[in-house]
Design a protein around this motif. Sequence first.
Motif, mmCIF file in Angstrom:
data_model
loop_
_atom_site.group_PDB
_atom_site.id
_atom_site.type_symbol
_atom_site.label_atom_id
_atom_site.label_comp_id
_atom_site.label_asym_id
_atom_site.label_seq_id
_atom_site.Cartn_x
_atom_site.Cartn_y
_atom_site.Cartn_z
ATOM 1 N N ALA A 4 27.893 -23.967 -25.600
ATOM 2 C CA ALA A 4 28.962 -23.499 -26.477
ATOM 3 C C ALA A 4 28.403 -22.778 -27.678
ATOM 4 O O ALA A 4 28.918 -21.748 -28.129
ATOM 5 N N LYS A 5 27.274 -23.314 -28.225
ATOM 6 C CA LYS A 5 26.652 -22.697 -29.386
ATOM 7 C C LYS A 5 26.146 -21.307 -29.037
ATOM 8 O O LYS A 5 26.287 -20.346 -29.791
ATOM 9 N N ARG A 22 26.930 -15.352 -29.492
ATOM 10 C CA ARG A 22 26.619 -14.177 -28.681
ATOM 11 C C ARG A 22 26.650 -12.880 -29.480
ATOM 12 O O ARG A 22 25.727 -12.065 -29.357
ATOM 13 N N PRO A 23 27.650 -12.618 -30.347
ATOM 14 C CA PRO A 23 27.623 -11.399 -31.163
ATOM 15 C C PRO A 23 26.396 -11.348 -32.067
ATOM 16 O O PRO A 23 25.783 -10.304 -32.232
ATOM 17 N N GLY A 24 26.047 -12.504 -32.639
ATOM 18 C CA GLY A 24 24.864 -12.534 -33.499
ATOM 19 C C GLY A 24 23.597 -12.263 -32.729
ATOM 20 O O GLY A 24 22.713 -11.538 -33.190
ATOM 21 N N ALA A 25 23.506 -12.837 -31.526
ATOM 22 C CA ALA A 25 22.326 -12.594 -30.698
ATOM 23 C C ALA A 25 22.225 -11.127 -30.323
ATOM 24 O O ALA A 25 21.134 -10.543 -30.302
ATOM 25 N N MET A 26 23.360 -10.502 -30.071
ATOM 26 C CA MET A 26 23.349 -9.087 -29.719
ATOM 27 C C MET A 26 22.892 -8.237 -30.902
ATOM 28 O O MET A 26 22.133 -7.272 -30.736
ATOM 29 N N LEU A 27 23.339 -8.595 -32.099
ATOM 30 C CA LEU A 27 22.913 -7.860 -33.277
ATOM 31 C C LEU A 27 21.410 -7.992 -33.510
ATOM 32 O O LEU A 27 20.726 -7.022 -33.859
ATOM 33 N N VAL A 28 20.900 -9.223 -33.316
ATOM 34 C CA VAL A 28 19.452 -9.431 -33.465
ATOM 35 C C VAL A 28 18.692 -8.591 -32.449
ATOM 36 O O VAL A 28 17.668 -7.963 -32.762
ATOM 37 N N CYS A 29 19.191 -8.561 -31.200
ATOM 38 C CA CYS A 29 18.545 -7.780 -30.147
ATOM 39 C C CYS A 29 18.550 -6.294 -30.491
ATOM 40 O O CYS A 29 17.524 -5.607 -30.362
ATOM 41 N N LEU A 30 19.696 -5.781 -30.960
ATOM 42 C CA LEU A 30 19.777 -4.371 -31.326
ATOM 43 C C LEU A 30 18.867 -4.053 -32.504
ATOM 44 O O LEU A 30 18.232 -2.992 -32.538
ATOM 45 N N ALA A 76 15.487 -2.571 -19.571
ATOM 46 C CA ALA A 76 16.435 -2.546 -18.454
ATOM 47 C C ALA A 76 15.806 -3.102 -17.187
ATOM 48 O O ALA A 76 16.506 -3.660 -16.333
ATOM 49 N N ILE A 77 14.499 -3.002 -17.081
ATOM 50 C CA ILE A 77 13.804 -3.497 -15.880
ATOM 51 C C ILE A 77 13.495 -4.981 -15.985
ATOM 52 O O ILE A 77 13.757 -5.751 -15.050
ATOM 53 N N VAL A 78 12.947 -5.418 -17.138
ATOM 54 C CA VAL A 78 12.473 -6.802 -17.257
ATOM 55 C C VAL A 78 13.528 -7.752 -17.787
ATOM 56 O O VAL A 78 13.445 -8.965 -17.562
ATOM 57 N N GLY A 79 14.505 -7.258 -18.546
ATOM 58 C CA GLY A 79 15.599 -8.094 -19.016
ATOM 59 C C GLY A 79 15.308 -8.940 -20.228
ATOM 60 O O GLY A 79 16.177 -9.679 -20.691
ATOM 61 N N SER A 80 14.116 -8.859 -20.783
ATOM 62 C CA SER A 80 13.760 -9.623 -21.981
ATOM 63 C C SER A 80 13.311 -8.653 -23.065
ATOM 64 O O SER A 80 12.355 -7.895 -22.867
ATOM 65 N N PRO A 115 17.052 -15.283 -30.424
ATOM 66 C CA PRO A 115 18.077 -15.958 -29.612
ATOM 67 C C PRO A 115 18.147 -15.328 -28.231
ATOM 68 O O PRO A 115 17.978 -14.122 -28.068
ATOM 69 N N ARG A 116 18.356 -16.181 -27.239
ATOM 70 C CA ARG A 116 18.413 -15.689 -25.865
ATOM 71 C C ARG A 116 19.765 -15.041 -25.598
ATOM 72 O O ARG A 116 20.805 -15.571 -26.004
ATOM 73 N N MET A 117 19.708 -13.917 -24.932
ATOM 74 C CA MET A 117 20.945 -13.219 -24.606
ATOM 75 C C MET A 117 20.766 -12.557 -23.237
ATOM 76 O O MET A 117 19.799 -11.816 -23.032
#
Length: 666
Positions: free
Chosen positions: A13-14, A19-27, A79-83, A158-160
């Motif tokens: 759940a956490k 998820r939005p925060g993880a996406m921002l960190v990733c970007l 896009a290939i490795v996903g991490s 964070p994992r996404m």
Amino acid sequence: MHLNLKPRSRLHAKTRSNRPGAMLVCLFFLVCLPILSVIGVEFLERGSLQDTLHWSLSYKPLFILNVGLSFCLLVFIYAIVGSPAIAGAISTLVLGVMALISYLKVKMIGEPFFPWDILLNKESMDIASLVTGKAALVRIGSIAAAVILVLMLRWVMPRMKMPVVWRAVMGLCALYALYAFGVKTPLAGKILDRAGVSEIVWNQQENYTNNGIALAFTLNVKNSIVQKPATYSNESIAAVAADIKEEGLKQAKGSDPLNGKKPNVIFIMSEAFWDPTLLPNVSFSEDPLPTVHRLQKESTSGYLLSPQFGGGTSNVEFEVLTGNSMSFLPGGSIPYQQYVSKPVPSLASYFADLGYKSMGIHSYEGWFWDRDNVYKQLGFESFKSSENFENPEVKGFFISDAEVSKDIIREVDNTANPMFIYTVTMQNHGPYDTPRYGQNSIQVQGNLTPEAKSMLETYTQGARDADQSLQMLIDHYEKSDEPTMIVFYGDHLPILGLDYQVYAESGFVHTGKANEWTLEEVKKMHSIPLVMWSNFDMPKQQIPLLSDSFLGAHVLDMLHLEKPANFALNAKLASEVPGLLNNLVVDSDQGLHAEAPDSVKALIEDYRNVQYDLLFGKQYMASHLDHDYLTKTAQTGYNAEFGAQVGARSAMESGSTPDAKPASAH
């Protein structure tokens, strides 16, 4: 079981709520890492943080383009490795290695890392020999540290999990962007123009310095394919052919001193051969080149203008054998590996048409620069590489020059037909930073550091051995009744330390930075001694300077042989522009120019068109002149003699007996 599931449910759940925060960190990571990567690779290549920051701030559009390309590379890998972290580590490694190779190449030979360098196999070990230096080790350590640091972010970020479809779309978009800039599509061209990108193909070191590594490397992708000249057409080639006929350029000059008898013609391209006594402020305990210096007084001699410095031996072969010029090909390209994939007319095929046996001899392995395959396309009957030398003498690291001279004599003596031999030696190949001969017989004095002095003495010892091997051939053929001509020269000046250390310390050039050399210094750093000898009467000629690509035409004239169409054009051009490099043009009065004078531009354009016609075009010239020569295919049974010998030797080494006796060498 219920108690164990609760924490996982809360964790799930956490993760969902963040998820939005993880996406921002990733970007944020995907945007920031390319910025840091560009600064890092430019610092690695330039060696100065101040210069890197100055470039980044003064050329912001170019900096942004480099960041954009690095971003596309990162997104494609993601896009290939996903991490994100793993993708970041891989992209950091790729860009770091590219910067390291570019740094080493510039230090060695003044050229950065090109897309076609990826084609190199074991040839790259020439650069690998320098990774033990302090500066290189620091850079390797920095790259390793950066890769590890980025990889460790995997346990912090964070994992996404992004849907595969989204990743696929991102990867394809990133790949297309890289492709667009690589081939310079119309949209990419507009972006480059608005950013003020100036592609300096004739000076690639400046091109990389101005535009940045990532951008310059990407823009060079399209240069892997040679563009058709704007003036190339059947009509333009027909006009050149008509001029050749009208002016009688093909005809032999003068009377034949041998009355039709065919002499052996032996070209010897001695690895890194140059005259170290040309260094100012340096003295030698004895003359290291007595044979060459004597021939400079008594026989035809002069200087060749090499397209290379420190490496790229095959490019010099390409110019001499085919009469084509590296000036019309992308800077840093390697025709043997990129363009010679079909039969190309050359001196080897020309002499074969006259009844000669055309042989290539190289005292190193046949795969180097793909000679095994290229010599077939150039019309040689056979190619003898180090694998075919039997129990050769090794001096230093390689087969000795004396062994090569003995082999030339052996091949000529055992062949009934006259021979055309193109020889490439290997003994004096660099590096020279460690004494390879034990005690050198010639000592050097001068205002040099101990490191430079040792390097120069090691090189000079090898040059002395090359000179002695030439004398060995002369001694033999002075007593021979077979008319023989020897053409002896080097491929390029040697690499004597990083940043042209010996040349700069001795005052041969005023600085170790090649982009600051005067035209006179560029000329000196590409001028190679040329001497000729024959055991039959031949008028002495003094050749102030001649491009390697014009040497073949000159030799055919000396032998009073009719020149084929392309070599006839070479002779005409050489009379007006004897020296032709990308960044240096030498006129008939020995005047130096950064670009061709208007008076010769049309003739040079004819030369470019004919070269394109022979290598990449529709072979229009063959429909007007010399059809059989210009369209000749590879010789049947190419290298059969040495192929049989290698097979027999392999069988013997494996303990088996071949079914049949190996074919005779001749």
